[in-house]
Design an enzyme around this catalytic site. Structure first.
Site, PDB file in Angstrom:
ATOM      1  N   THR A 106      43.285  -6.066   3.641  1.00 23.07           N
ATOM      2  CA  THR A 106      42.382  -5.603   4.689  1.00 23.07           C
ATOM      3  C   THR A 106      41.687  -6.836   5.222  1.00 23.07           C
ATOM      4  OG1 THR A 106      41.923  -3.478   3.620  1.00 23.07           O
ATOM      5  CG2 THR A 106      40.181  -4.324   5.007  1.00 23.07           C
TER       6      THR A 106
ATOM      7  N   ASP B  41      38.722   3.528   2.389  1.00 20.53           N
ATOM      8  CA  ASP B  41      37.296   3.322   2.633  1.00 20.53           C
ATOM      9  C   ASP B  41      37.016   2.625   3.956  1.00 20.53           C
ATOM     10  OD1 ASP B  41      38.641   1.066   1.549  1.00 20.53           O
ATOM     11  OD2 ASP B  41      36.706   0.116   1.154  1.00 20.53           O
TER      12      ASP B  41
ATOM     13  N   THR C 173      37.000  -5.048   0.613  1.00 22.36           N
ATOM     14  CA  THR C 173      38.448  -4.870   0.551  1.00 22.36           C
ATOM     15  C   THR C 173      38.793  -4.490  -0.889  1.00 22.36           C
ATOM     16  OG1 THR C 173      38.861  -7.195   0.007  1.00 22.36           O
ATOM     17  CG2 THR C 173      38.841  -6.624   2.335  1.00 22.36           C
ATOM     18  N   GLY C 174      39.984  -3.949  -1.076  1.00 22.91           N
ATOM     19  CA  GLY C 174      40.393  -3.559  -2.424  1.00 22.91           C
ATOM     20  C   GLY C 174      40.504  -2.051  -2.542  1.00 22.91           C
TER      21      GLY C 174
ATOM     22  N   GLY D  10      40.121   1.345  -2.192  1.00 23.19           N
ATOM     23  CA  GLY D  10      39.226   2.100  -1.331  1.00 23.19           C
ATOM     24  C   GLY D  10      38.608   3.302  -2.003  1.00 23.19           C
TER      25      GLY D  10
HETATM   26  N1  ASP Z   1      40.314  -0.881   1.047  1.00 22.39           N
HETATM   27  C1  ASP Z   1      41.568  -0.637   1.682  1.00 22.39           C
HETATM   28  C2  ASP Z   1      41.999   0.764   1.393  1.00 22.39           C
HETATM   29  O1  ASP Z   1      41.750   1.266   0.315  1.00 22.39           O
HETATM   30  C3  ASP Z   1      42.667  -1.527   1.271  1.00 22.39           C
HETATM   31  C4  ASP Z   1      42.301  -2.945   0.996  1.00 22.39           C
HETATM   32  O2  ASP Z   1      41.223  -3.371   1.273  1.00 22.39           O
HETATM   33  O3  ASP Z   1      43.103  -3.691   0.484  1.00 22.39           O
HETATM   34  O4  ASP Z   1      42.668   1.317   2.237  1.00 22.39           O
END
Ligand code: ASP
Length: 368
Positions: A220, A251, A271-272, A274
């Site tokens: 993200t 998220d 990020t990460g 969600g």
């Molecule tokens: N947070 C994002 C999601 O869950 C993905 C990401 O940030 O890598 O869609």
């Protein structure tokens, strides 16, 4: 090495190379870039803690080097924090080599790229977002139009696409050949119990399950900015969890989860994984912690601890009892302090930028 891992590593190297080239052209010393500060709270040069607004200042996830530079330039030319943050992330949305955002993003399990994005404007405290949007290269621009040209805060799916079309956005195929090939490989190696097979030889065994140990990938871009007038703006945009269930919304487009911005206090984004942010509204939490006096880094660590405490399901914990997934946070205060933290990993960084240049700074962390 698996193609997906190779693709992500290549992308990181490529992004770093092009940044270094640009930095030297722009007169930004390489030592700035390499000289990460252990204390992230004051990493934007001269920006910490004076009480007065110190923009332009930008924070971003690590894939936002060029985005941060662009955001600073836009604000130096008189653009607002939100103008800068959106123009910055547009570079990543249109980049086919970033397989985690916009055009070229990894598709859902049906091979369809579905994008999530949100924006938030400090001075008006308005927000707009889109989720599960197909065929539109710049979801962050559509999110801004939701904010400015509707009485709503979130449009999803077909409705979001129709709204984008109404405003003149072309419908495009966002699935690049590279992302399609990665999706086919995922589908063919997901299970030995379906009928898809990857290329294989006469003596190969266990065909169809070579990815069983692979972790699910996320990616993200989040970018928050403080402009010279002391106003804040934030944007998060993503293609979301790789190979997600069609219709899954993460998220990123949810205000308070993937980003939050309060013009009196600061802004934060993530990020990460969600789902962890959706269950804890952690970007909102970070801004509220900054309101109570935390530095950006301390507030981000607080959010990591909150997720740790609230992760109750055994399947989400490793054999040491720690969360087995990662979430990263990036924050900027009204005073221009910057910082970030992540749940796991001792060695990761984020982007911080101001008028003197763009640099990488260390993310604080809970667990190695
Ligand atoms: N947070 C994002 C999601 O869950 C993905 C990401 O940030 O890598 O869609």
């Amino acid at each position: 090495m698996h193609n997906l891992r190779r693709a992500m590593i290549d992308r990181q190297h490529e992004s770093r190379r092009s940044f270094l080239k640009k930095a030297s052209l722009a007169g930004v010393g390489a030592s700035l870039v390499g000289g990460a500060s252990a204390s992230t709270a004051s990493a934007a040069a001269g920006a910490a803690g004076s009480g007065a607004a110190q923009g332009p200042v930008v924070v971003s996830s690590l894939n936002g080097r060029e985005a941060a530079q662009r955001a600073i330039e836009i604000m130096q030319d008189g653009g607002s924090a939100l103008d800068g943050a959106i123009a910055g992330v547009n570079l990543v949305e249109e980049d086919p080599d970033d397989i985690t955002v916009g055009y070229g993003g990894i598709p859902n399990e049906d091979g369809v790229v579905q994008l999530d994005a949100a924006v938030m404007d400090g001075p008006t405290h308005r927000a707009g977002s889109v989720a599960a949007l197909e065929g539109i290269k710049y979801p962050s621009r559509v999110a801004r139009l939701v904010m400015e040209r509707t009485d709503h805060a979130l449009l999803v799916g077909q409705g979001a696409q129709d709204f984008a079309k109404m405003h003149g956005f072309p419908i495009e195929n966002l699935l690049t050949e590279r992302a399609r090939e990665l999706w086919v490989e995922w589908k063919e190696t997901l299970s030995t119990e379906d009928d898809y097979l990857p290329p294989h030889d006469i003596d190969d065994e266990n065909i169809g399950a070579i990815m069983q140990d692979a972790t699910r990938h996320y990616g993200t871009i989040h970018c928050s900015a403080l402009d010279p007038n002391g106003n804040l703006g934030s944007v998060t945009t993503t293609s979301g969890l790789f190979y997600k269930i069609p219709g899954r919304v993460g998220d990123s487009p949810i205000i308070g989860a993937g980003l939050y911005c309060d013009n009196e206090v600061g802004a934060a984004g993530s990020t990460g994984r969600g789902e962890a942010n959706l269950q804890n509204l952690t970007s909102y939490l970070i801004v509220e912690r900054m309101r109570m006096g935390d530095t950006p880094e301390a507030a981000c660590l607080y959010a990591c601890r909150r997720i740790d405490e609230k992760t109750k399901m055994a399947r989400l914990r490793n054999d040491r009892g720690e969360p087995n997934f990662n979430v990263r946070f990036y924050a900027i205060s009204k005073q221009g302090e910057v910082g970030g933290a992540q749940l796991r990993g001792a060695d990761d960084r984020m982007i911080a930028a101001d008028a003197s240049g763009v640099r990488e700074i260390d993310l604080a962390y809970l667990y190695e």
